[in-house]
Design a protein around this motif. Structure first.
Motif, PDB file in Angstrom:
ATOM      1  N   GLN A 133       0.791  -1.232   0.000  1.00  0.00           N
ATOM      2  CA  GLN A 133       0.000   0.000   0.000  1.00  0.00           C
ATOM      3  C   GLN A 133       0.828   1.290   0.000  1.00  0.00           C
ATOM      4  OE1 GLN A 133      -3.645  -0.425   0.097  1.00  0.00           O
ATOM      5  NE2 GLN A 133      -3.415   1.596  -0.834  1.00  0.00           N
TER       6      GLN A 133
ATOM      7  N   ASP B 249       0.042   4.408  -2.386  1.00  0.00           N
ATOM      8  CA  ASP B 249      -0.348   5.719  -1.867  1.00  0.00           C
ATOM      9  C   ASP B 249       0.614   6.813  -2.301  1.00  0.00           C
ATOM     10  OD1 ASP B 249      -2.348   4.359  -0.632  1.00  0.00           O
ATOM     11  OD2 ASP B 249      -1.519   4.478   1.384  1.00  0.00           O
TER      12      ASP B 249
ATOM     13  N   SER C 203      -6.813   3.489  -2.200  1.00  0.00           N
ATOM     14  CA  SER C 203      -6.176   3.859  -3.464  1.00  0.00           C
ATOM     15  C   SER C 203      -7.022   4.858  -4.229  1.00  0.00           C
ATOM     16  CB  SER C 203      -5.951   2.603  -4.318  1.00  0.00           C
ATOM     17  OG  SER C 203      -5.163   1.671  -3.633  1.00  0.00           O
TER      18      SER C 203
ATOM     19  N   CYS D 290      -6.712   8.341  -2.900  1.00  0.00           N
ATOM     20  CA  CYS D 290      -5.425   8.977  -3.170  1.00  0.00           C
ATOM     21  C   CYS D 290      -5.335   9.515  -4.594  1.00  0.00           C
ATOM     22  CB  CYS D 290      -4.286   7.980  -2.943  1.00  0.00           C
ATOM     23  SG  CYS D 290      -3.981   7.592  -1.210  1.00  0.00           S
TER      24      CYS D 290
END
Length: 301
Positions: A230, A234, A273, A276
């Motif tokens: 992740q 990000d 996700s 972001c």
């Protein structure tokens, strides 16, 4: 340490003295080279004083510069995805090679799978595995490099892919059907990765940024594997173009969804996700368009 360093001659003087001692150059040659370099630096400094506006993108060197058509403001022009189909003859070659008996001794279970593939190809049908192979293979035969990494990607999480076949008598001897489609095809790189998703995804992202004409795929076997990658998503993927001025053709795959395999295996936080992402702009390449059309880009998530 700093005192000792200050006492040492600088590299320029040390190297100049060595060249003079060897008779490789004269003092005039050295003086001329130094003067030439000083002029380059001074001229560049004078030009910089005339600059009143600067963009961060001016400092970036990208292989994607001429990949998209841009308007007067250097904003990519979004166009319809071009046709991504492959001819029947190409698909036939891929299907036959992918289902043919390999030149090594394989497990009896693999023989049954190959037999099933052959029946599907003859009936002009395709399941997930064969559809993916047709997508990868057609790109390879057109000269596009294809990469696939992740947990158990050679075999496939569902034991469906089997892109790397293992000899049952000779340890370490393998056969990759998609690497044997034609003598003029591009290289197909497929490899199982360790449980270091942060590092592996970061590497694949970097590879994709510098190779526009390739298809780079990373597959998370379960949701928890996706979660440990992740930070890369990000920091560098979801905001890659607006934050880092970088474009990428990376495709992330998640074949497992909510399948009762435990709280972690089904826990990928896709919403993180999406939050972001800074824009809704989508730029499609021919490679990503074709693999998306086969359903593997979204998988079963």
């Amino acid at each position: 340490m700093y005192k000792r360093i200050r006492e040492l001659p600088n590299v320029l003087n040390k190297y100049s003295a060595q060249l003079l001692a060897e008779g490789a150059v004269s003092q005039a040659d050295i003086d001329e080279e130094i003067a030439s370099f000083d002029k380059i630096m001074n001229d560049a400094y004078k030009k910089s004083t005339a600059i009143t506006k600067m963009k961060l993108t001016d400092w970036l060197d990208s292989p994607w510069d001429h990949f998209f058509e841009c308007d007067a403001n250097k904003v990519p022009i979004l166009r319809e995805t071009p046709p991504t189909g492959a001819s029947d003859s190409v698909l036939k070659i891929i299907a036959e090679t992918f289902s043919a008996d390999p030149p090594i001794k394989v497990h009896p279970g693999i023989k049954r799978i190959l037999k099933g593939r052959k029946k599907m190809a003859e009936a002009r049908e395709a399941d997930w595995a064969l559809g993916e192979a047709l997508a990868f293979g057609s790109l390879l035969m057109e000269g596009y490099h294809v990469r696939l990494s992740g947990q158990d990607v050679e075999r496939g999480t569902f034991s469906h892919r089997h892109h790397v076949l293992h000899d049952q008598d000779i340890d370490g001897k393998v056969y990759n059907p998609l690497q044997n489609l034609s003598s003029s095809q591009q290289k197909y790189s497929v490899s199982n990765s360790s449980l270091s998703e942060f590092g592996v995804l970061g590497f694949e992202l970097g590879f994709s940024q510098h190779n526009p004409n390739s298809l780079v795929c990373w597959e998370a076997q379960f949701g928890d594997f996706f979660n440990t990658a992740q930070p890369i998503i990000d920091q560098f993927i979801s905001s890659g173009q607006d934050k880092w001025y970088r474009q990428s053709n990376l495709v992330m795959l998640l074949p497992h969804g909510m399948e009762g395999m435990g709280p972690e295996h089904s826990s990928a936080r896709w919403s993180v996700s999406y939050r972001c992402a800074t824009t809704t702009r989508t730029l499609n390449t021919r490679a990503s368009a074709r693999i998306s059309s086969c359903g593997t880009a979204t998988g079963r998530s």
